[in-house]
Design a protein around this motif. Structure first.
Motif, PDB file in Angstrom:
ATOM      1  N   ARG A  90       0.834  -1.202   0.000  1.00 58.01           N
ATOM      2  CA  ARG A  90       0.000   0.000   0.000  1.00 58.01           C
ATOM      3  C   ARG A  90       0.867   1.249   0.000  1.00 58.01           C
ATOM      4  O   ARG A  90       1.739   1.405   0.855  1.00 58.01           O
ATOM      5  N   ALA A 112       1.209   5.143   0.649  1.00 56.81           N
ATOM      6  CA  ALA A 112       0.553   6.180   1.457  1.00 56.81           C
ATOM      7  C   ALA A 112       0.023   7.295   0.556  1.00 56.81           C
ATOM      8  O   ALA A 112       0.506   7.484  -0.568  1.00 56.81           O
ATOM      9  N   LYS A 113      -0.939   8.045   1.071  1.00 53.14           N
ATOM     10  CA  LYS A 113      -1.524   9.143   0.290  1.00 53.14           C
ATOM     11  C   LYS A 113      -0.494  10.164  -0.155  1.00 53.14           C
ATOM     12  O   LYS A 113      -0.615  10.731  -1.236  1.00 53.14           O
ATOM     13  N   ASP A 114       0.528  10.404   0.675  1.00 56.34           N
ATOM     14  CA  ASP A 114       1.554  11.383   0.289  1.00 56.34           C
ATOM     15  C   ASP A 114       2.590  10.790  -0.668  1.00 56.34           C
ATOM     16  O   ASP A 114       3.514  11.478  -1.086  1.00 56.34           O
ATOM     17  N   ARG A 115       2.460   9.508  -0.983  1.00 65.49           N
ATOM     18  CA  ARG A 115       3.307   8.782  -1.933  1.00 65.49           C
ATOM     19  C   ARG A 115       4.763   8.646  -1.487  1.00 65.49           C
ATOM     20  O   ARG A 115       5.641   8.347  -2.273  1.00 65.49           O
ATOM     21  N   ARG A 116       5.008   8.845  -0.201  1.00 63.50           N
ATOM     22  CA  ARG A 116       6.381   8.781   0.312  1.00 63.50           C
ATOM     23  C   ARG A 116       6.655   7.553   1.169  1.00 63.50           C
ATOM     24  O   ARG A 116       7.771   7.387   1.663  1.00 63.50           O
ATOM     25  N   ASP A 119       6.869  -0.353   7.087  1.00 58.78           N
ATOM     26  CA  ASP A 119       6.729   0.883   6.325  1.00 58.78           C
ATOM     27  C   ASP A 119       8.105   1.250   5.791  1.00 58.78           C
ATOM     28  O   ASP A 119       9.055   1.420   6.562  1.00 58.78           O
ATOM     29  N   GLU A 126       8.987  10.513  -4.665  1.00 59.30           N
ATOM     30  CA  GLU A 126       7.683   9.903  -4.411  1.00 59.30           C
ATOM     31  C   GLU A 126       7.470   8.702  -5.329  1.00 59.30           C
ATOM     32  O   GLU A 126       8.056   8.615  -6.408  1.00 59.30           O
ATOM     33  N   LYS A 174       3.762   4.835  -9.081  1.00 58.66           N
ATOM     34  CA  LYS A 174       3.050   3.647  -9.558  1.00 58.66           C
ATOM     35  C   LYS A 174       3.809   2.395  -9.139  1.00 58.66           C
ATOM     36  O   LYS A 174       5.037   2.412  -9.048  1.00 58.66           O
TER      37      LYS A 174
END
Length: 120
Positions: free
Chosen positions: A13, A15-19, A32, A65, A68
């Motif tokens: 997965r 994260a929303k911030d792509r980091r 993570d 970041e 994809k």
């Protein structure tokens, strides 16, 4: 430990911030991994080379970041980063190594940066 005994990924997965990429394994492990860490430890020939003497130190990726992730067969994924790097194929075994030994990989990276006068 044989390949069949090794934990298998059950979740990937971004994260929303792509980091950050979260990877979960079927044995309950969950890790993570930062995009910067994944980028500078890319298993690509561009970074690792074809021989240890060809290994490159990749500076300036603190803010990279993930844009994809795509599957590669049933054994790996290719991560596309916003700096247009996408040639690394991250096997499940390599992900687990990165996840369970981050201090080793990160310390080597920081030492390489310092020795070459480069920054994150």
């Amino acid at each position: 430990m044989s390949a069949s005994d090794e934990p298998w990924p059950s979740e990937l997965r971004v994260a929303k911030d792509r980091r950050t990429l979260t990877i979960g394994f079927d044995n309950g492990e969950r890790h993570d991994l930062s995009a910067e860490y994944l980028r500078v430890c890319s298993p690509s020939a561009e970074v690792k080379g074809h021989h240890p003497s060809q290994k490159k130190t990749v500076p300036g990726k603190r803010n990279v970041e993930i844009i994809k992730i795509e599957p590669v067969g049933n054994y790996a994924v290719r991560i596309h980063f916003d700096d247009m790097h996408s040639s690394g194929i991250y096997s499940w075994r390599y992900f687990r190594d990165l996840a369970t030994h981050p201090e080793n990989h990160w310390e080597v990276y920081l030492q390489e940066l310092a020795a070459k006068g480069l920054s994150r």
